[in-house]
Design an enzyme around this catalytic site. Structure first.
Site, PDB file in Angstrom:
ATOM      1  N   GLU A   1       2.240  42.849   4.908  1.00  0.00           N
ATOM      2  CA  GLU A   1       1.151  42.892   3.932  1.00  0.00           C
ATOM      3  C   GLU A   1       1.444  42.045   2.702  1.00  0.00           C
ATOM      4  OE1 GLU A   1      -0.666  46.621   2.815  1.00  0.00           O
ATOM      5  OE2 GLU A   1      -0.023  47.531   4.699  1.00  0.00           O
TER       6      GLU A   1
ATOM      7  N   ASP B   1       2.330  48.103   6.301  1.00  0.00           N
ATOM      8  CA  ASP B   1       2.998  49.265   5.710  1.00  0.00           C
ATOM      9  C   ASP B   1       2.918  50.496   6.608  1.00  0.00           C
ATOM     10  OD1 ASP B   1       3.704  47.760   3.554  1.00  0.00           O
ATOM     11  OD2 ASP B   1       2.174  48.548   2.210  1.00  0.00           O
TER      12      ASP B   1
ATOM     13  N   TYR C   1      10.080  53.236   1.278  1.00  0.00           N
ATOM     14  CA  TYR C   1       8.647  53.073   1.007  1.00  0.00           C
ATOM     15  C   TYR C   1       8.178  54.059  -0.063  1.00  0.00           C
ATOM     16  CZ  TYR C   1       3.743  52.087   2.018  1.00  0.00           C
ATOM     17  OH  TYR C   1       2.422  51.707   1.928  1.00  0.00           O
TER      18      TYR C   1
END
Length: 721
Positions: free
Chosen positions: A9, A87, A309
């Site tokens: 991304e 993601d 993350y």
């Protein structure tokens, strides 16, 4: 020549991933979403609602999306294998599906990893899977649902003619929380009360707890607040000054005796590692970051491979990290190694898709990171590191003590607390400051040095800070980790709320919008209603519910009829009286700044194009009197001349390079407190908005140009016309 293509991304990941994967891989970025719902059809929705089906039409997301798709198609033609590594969440899965459709990929490989480290990335590449269509359907349902609410609900607000621009499923529920609190503050009536205390010669202060009879019946003061809570010691509240004086008189005239001493040791469990909402709250209170800034900085740390993350609602940590943390503690803090790590309770409704936020390597030297990272990034990284290691430590042990005394029939109490073993607080201190009490014994007479009272007032409930609003949204189930920061940003952009002095305050416009929606679409504002919709999206992601049937049913049974009812009440919410500034609708908020001509308070006129999101206008008869806020002079000023010559006089380009980006600096002239002043700043207007340029400014002094960060400017600066 690369034979494999990895699509991520964010462009910020490309360099790190290319280094990990080697020359056989080409790494490209989609830069987020490449497609969106079209703007055609009924209400420009871009989809058609049938009885049980939804027909969606997608287009490239603007010129940027079209260019990215074109570039990615060219890259696909150069390789044999395409791997989608968007993601690891519901939105990322949906983006992967859009890429598959836009690039005409037959069987792309899908990989997910929660940290950008060689081991995690290679392990993910070795175990590809197909795109999870259940998660995609949940993502599509959210997109369609939000557009349906926004595009069919917002036109209702436009008819109010008060400047309202939009409503939204999560946005309006969050605004309602703020407006509800604001109305409680406005309705609050303060009450006087008195706190009565005695200072003893033995070295402690005790507060009034009631009479002996009341205490025996259990009506005395509650136990002390739990460690970490901010509380000011107070007595049982006394509601009249006469009664407070009587208690002081009793304390002065009667002898005092220690009736009993209570002591107990409490264990305080370590906090859980960070989830998204907790990270935003902690960064807000400890680093003064907004939720938006927190996520931006955390994204940069994730892309650099330093943390896992950052959009997660799971408190779980990988076994590998837990072992690494234990080894680190055994080497550096052996007294803090627990027999078993405290189990953390997961939040209700948490998706638990992946790990909590933690550093990828506990042993990364801080000296290196301090050089590599910006001050903001380093501060956030250290906070994440400390919270993660604290979660793996022993509990803190706290000794709590109470000394109860009595004078006549009146009871008094002193509370103390001492940390006897710091445990996890060596890394994450959330305990109150120690308050040690002296050694006394039961039955001992104590000597009052002073008896007095303090008059106080009850306080209204506080306004929410941005991190506190995130906490409430999470607790009530409004939105998900990826939506907290964008929701607050939207509320500010729509001028529904203002951020001032660390708090969010609804504007008159925001209160107007909420008042209308309370009557027009009350269910949409209720946290329980919004939370149920989030739970439906979770069920869709788990494959337990069909997304099209759910959404068409929701629209048929609730939303469409609700819109019809809402239309009927619009006329009574539209004001026929012209508002300040000449537009019909509600009156504008009044500022404290007086008009330079008539000295009456000026009105705040909302505007997206100015520094404070509003400018000031006199609405008391003075024509064309407006003021704009200057971030340089920190004052409200009249608009400057617009001719080009005036602009040339205000700004001159110099030959000296900016200390951050080395672009030429400009000499800027302005007035402050009636005096002419000058400063040097970067000539790149976009760069000046960045955090890195915050202190890249030189001010003119008697001895030359000087910067708080870079000191004196040694070289001469020649102005270039």
């Amino acid at each position: 020549m690369p034979s494999k293509l990895l699509i991520v991304e964010s462009p910020g990941k490309i360099k790190k991933l290319s280094k990990i994967l080697g020359s056989d891989w080409l790494v490209k970025a989609s830069v987020g979403h490449v497609r969106e719902l079209a703007s055609d059809g009924d209400n420009s929705l871009g989809f058609d609602l049938g009885n049980t089906t939804i027909d969606c039409r997608f287009v490239s997301r603007g010129k940027r999306g079209a260019k990215v798709i074109k570039d990615l198609r060219a890259a696909v033609r150069q390789v044999k294998t395409v791997v989608l590594a968007t993601d690891p969440d519901r939105e990322g899965e949906t983006i992967a599906w859009h890429l598959k459709e836009a690039l005409n990929l037959r069987d792309p490989q899908r990989v997910v990893y929660s940290e950008i480290t060689p081991s995690a990335v290679r392990a993910a590449i070795a175990q590809p899977r197909t795109i999870n269509l259940d998660m995609v359907h949940s993502g599509l349902c959210r997109s369609v649902l939000d557009k349906l609410v926004g595009y069919r609900g917002s036109p209702l607000l436009w008819q109010l003619q008060n400047g309202a621009k939009s409503m939204g499923r999560v946005q309006s529920a969050a605004l309602h929380i703020l407006c509800d609190r604001e109305r409680a503050i406005q309705a609050f009536v303060p009450q006087d009360y008195w706190s009565v205390f005695v200072d003893y010669a033995e070295g402690f202060r005790a507060y009034y707890q009631g009479t002996a009879t009341e205490t025996e019946e259990g009506d005395g003061h509650d136990d002390a607040a739990s460690p970490g809570e901010s509380s000011t010691p107070e007595s049982t509240r006394v509601t009249t000054e006469v009664a407070a004086n009587q208690l002081v008189e009793i304390a002065q005239q009667q002898s005092h005796t220690v009736t009993n001493i209570e002591g107990k040791t409490k264990n305080r469990k370590p906090p859980a590692p960070f989830i998204t909402s907790a990270l935003q709250q902690a960064a807000g209170s400890r680093l003064r970051f907004s939720p938006e800034q927190t996520m931006k900085v955390a994204q940069s740390l994730y892309e650099a491979g330093l943390i896992t993350y950052m959009r997660t609602d799971s408190v779980a940590l990988s076994p590998e990290f837990c072992q690494q943390a234990r080894r680190w503690l055994e080497s550096n803090d052996p007294d803090n190694v627990p027999k078993t790590v405290a189990k953390q309770r997961k939040a209700k409704g948490a998706q638990d898709a992946h790990e909590a936020i933690r550093p990828t390597d506990l042993y990364k030297p801080s000296q290196e990171l301090r050089v590599e990272l910006s001050a903001d990034a380093f501060g956030l990284y250290v906070m994440i590191w400390k919270r993660a290691i604290a979660s793996q430590c022993k509990p803190a042990r706290i000794q709590q003590t109470k000394i109860n005394t009595r004078s006549g029939d009146v009871c008094w109490q002193a509370k103390g607390q001492v940390v006897v073993f710091p445990g996890y607080t060596r890394y994450w201190n959330n305990l109150k400051t120690d308050a040690a009490l002296p050694e006394v014994r039961q039955g001992q007479s104590v000597t009052p040095q002073r008896a007095a009272h303090e008059q106080k007032q009850t306080q209204p409930p506080p306004r929410y800070s941005e991190p506190k609003l995130v906490q409430v949204m999470e607790r009530k189930g409004i939105g998900r980790p990826s939506t907290y920061a964008p929701t607050i940003k939207t509320l500010k952009q729509r001028l529904y709320v203002e951020a001032a002095k660390g708090s969010l305050t609804p504007t008159p416009l925001g209160l107007d919008v909420d008042a209308f929606l309370i009557e027009a679409l009350p269910d949409l504002l209720q946290a329980e209603f919004t939370a149920q919709m989030e739970q439906a999206l979770d069920r869709i992601a788990e494959g337990k519910e069909d997304w099209q049937r759910y959404l068409t049913g929701w629209n048929h049974d609730y939303f469409a009829p609700a819109l019809v009812q809402a239309e009927a009440i619009i006329p009574k919410h539209v004001s026929s009286t012209p508002a300040a500034g000449g537009k019909s609708g509600r009156s504008l908020a009044t500022s404290r700044t007086p008009c330079p001509q008539c000295q009456k308070p000026m009105a705040k006129v909302p505007s997206q194009k100015v520094q404070k999101k509003y400018f000031l206008k006199c609405t008391n008869g003075c024509e064309n009197v407006v003021l704009f806020y200057s971030k340089y002079s920190k004052q409200w000023e009249s608009p400057r001349a617009k001719d080009s010559q005036a602009k040339q006089n205000d700004v001159r380009l110099t030959e000296h390079p900016c200390p951050v980006c080395e672009k030429p600096m400009e000499e800027y002239s302005y007035q402050k407190n009636g005096k002419d002043k000058k400063l040097l700043r970067c000539s790149d207007t976009k760069a000046r908005r960045q955090t890195s340029h915050k202190n890249a400014v030189y001010v003119q002094t008697d001895s030359g140009w000087w910067s708080r960060t870079y000191g004196e400017l040694k070289e001469a600066v020649t102005s270039v016309p």
